[in-house]
Design an enzyme around this catalytic site. Structure first.
Site, short mmCIF file in Angstrom:
data_model
loop_
_atom_site.label_atom_id
_atom_site.label_comp_id
_atom_site.label_asym_id
_atom_site.label_seq_id
_atom_site.Cartn_x
_atom_site.Cartn_y
_atom_site.Cartn_z
N GLU A 176 -28.48 3.73 10.13
CA GLU A 176 -29.50 2.72 9.76
C GLU A 176 -28.85 1.40 9.33
OE1 GLU A 176 -33.46 5.31 8.77
OE2 GLU A 176 -32.30 4.62 7.05
N GLU A 300 -34.14 9.68 14.06
CA GLU A 300 -34.82 10.23 12.89
C GLU A 300 -36.32 10.00 13.03
OE1 GLU A 300 -33.45 8.91 9.08
OE2 GLU A 300 -31.34 8.84 9.70
#
Length: 365
Positions: A176, A300
């Protein structure tokens, strides 16, 4: 490859042809029942199970729908999963998700025929958009030393896996990284060129060990295109290399993060429902594929397990993602979590440790 059905043995017995030889006690010896096999190819239906060994060490058990205790990875494979994602921390305080723990989980996944994604955080703890803390051992490194540390750490972990005969199909260089990694030197809003250089250090290290592995640069908020365009325009302009753009998608609004359904709303702060966020994410995939001539992986995804529309959410997203040419797969984040493990409520198991109906979205077609 189709499933091998075990009931054929019973038919052979009824036909009177199963006895092939006798042992010393003159008892019949039957052929071994073949183990059920699975097609693990095609669109990735993935599970990040990085917490699994820690959960097991803390006594957590897993059960099938009938309440029979099962090993978690085997059960997930039976329910349709064909890929495993594992995070790597450099030197975590408690040891979980360090190199040795990752190798142990990867070995289990490998022996079950799973395809494997390795997710380098380049930190001793969680790396996410707001937290990209350097490992303590790297704290005083110059930028050139940080680049070398990324290369060395990536090479060491992947070489250890390869030496065990474990194949790795995808590797994330950062987790991320919506504003870069290894703050402050690698913060994209401060120095995009530095971030690009760190990405390339990881990329080159991956290719040295696993030349065929696909390298992922992974951002959060897959339904919001603006920060993808900012990051990837910046990386492209600074000569960064990647093979796949990775996305996260967690619909709704969670003002008290990971505290369960009571603190979660299916409508986000912009008034988008989960359906609208799904559609926005799918549209973003198509735009990114077209703009950067790259493939996409949803690394995710999650929604509260007890939300009444959870199965509908996953089914809607999986159906649409499979229709996007260039989308390689979808990974659920920590689906094995249940009972409020570490405060996380977005797994695919209920509070008794049994799989929920949401796993239907990941069943083999």
């Amino acid at each position: 490859m189709k499933k091998i059905k075990n009931w054929w043995m019973g038919l052979l017995l009824l036909a009177g042809v199963a006895i092939t030889s006798c042992n010393d006690d003159d008892k019949p010896v039957f052929p071994e029942i073949p183990e059920e096999t699975y097609d693990m190819t095609g669109f990735a239906r993935g599970a990040d199970v990085s917490w699994l060994t820690e959960m097991e060490a803390n006594g957590r058990k897993f059960y099938d729908a009938d309440g029979k205790e099962r090993e978690c990875m085997s059960l997930l494979r039976e329910l349709g999963m064909n890929a495993i994602r594992l995070r790597v921390w450099v030197n975590p305080v408690d040891g979980w998700c360090n190199q040795a723990d990752v190798v142990a989980k990867a070995w289990r996944a490998h022996n079950l025929g799973y395809r494997l994604m390795i997710d380098f955080h380049y930190s001793d703890t969680w790396a996410d958009p707001g937290n990209q803390t350097k490992p303590a051992a790297w704290e005083d490194y110059s930028f050139d030393e940080l680049r070398q540390a990324v290369a060395n750490h990536t090479t060491e972990v992947l070489t250890t896996l390869k030496n065990q005969g474990i194949d790795v199909e995808w590797v994330q260089v950062g987790n991320e990284t919506s504003n870069g990694m290894l703050f402050d030197e690698g913060k994209a809003s401060t120095d995009m060129a530095n971030f690009a250089a760190l990405v390339n250090s990881g990329y080159d290290a991956v290719k040295t060990v696993y030349p065929e592995a696909q390298v992922i640069v992974h951002l959060d908020r897959g339904n919001e295109l603006t920060h993808y365009a900012w990051i990837f325009n910046g990386l492209q302009g600074n000569g960064a290399k990647w093979d796949i753009i990775g996305m996260s998608l967690y619909p709704g609004e969670d003002p008290d993060e990971n505290n369960g359904l009571a603190e979660w709303s299916p409508v986000d702060e912009n008034g988008q429902t989960w359906k609208a966020q799904n559609d926005a994410c799918i549209a973003n995939m198509q735009s990114l594929i077209s703009t950067y001539h790259t493939q996409i992986m949803v690394c995710e995804i999650g929604i509260p397990w007890n939300y009444e529309q959870a199965e509908a959410f996953y089914s809607d997203f999986m159906t649409k993602a499979k229709q996007v040419e260039g989308c390689l797969g979808v990974f659920v984040w920590e689906p094995e979590c249940y009972g409020g493990w570490n405060g996380y409520q977005k797994g695919l198991f209920d509070d008794s440790g049994k799989p929920t109906a949401s796993l239907n979205a990941f069943a083999r077609n």
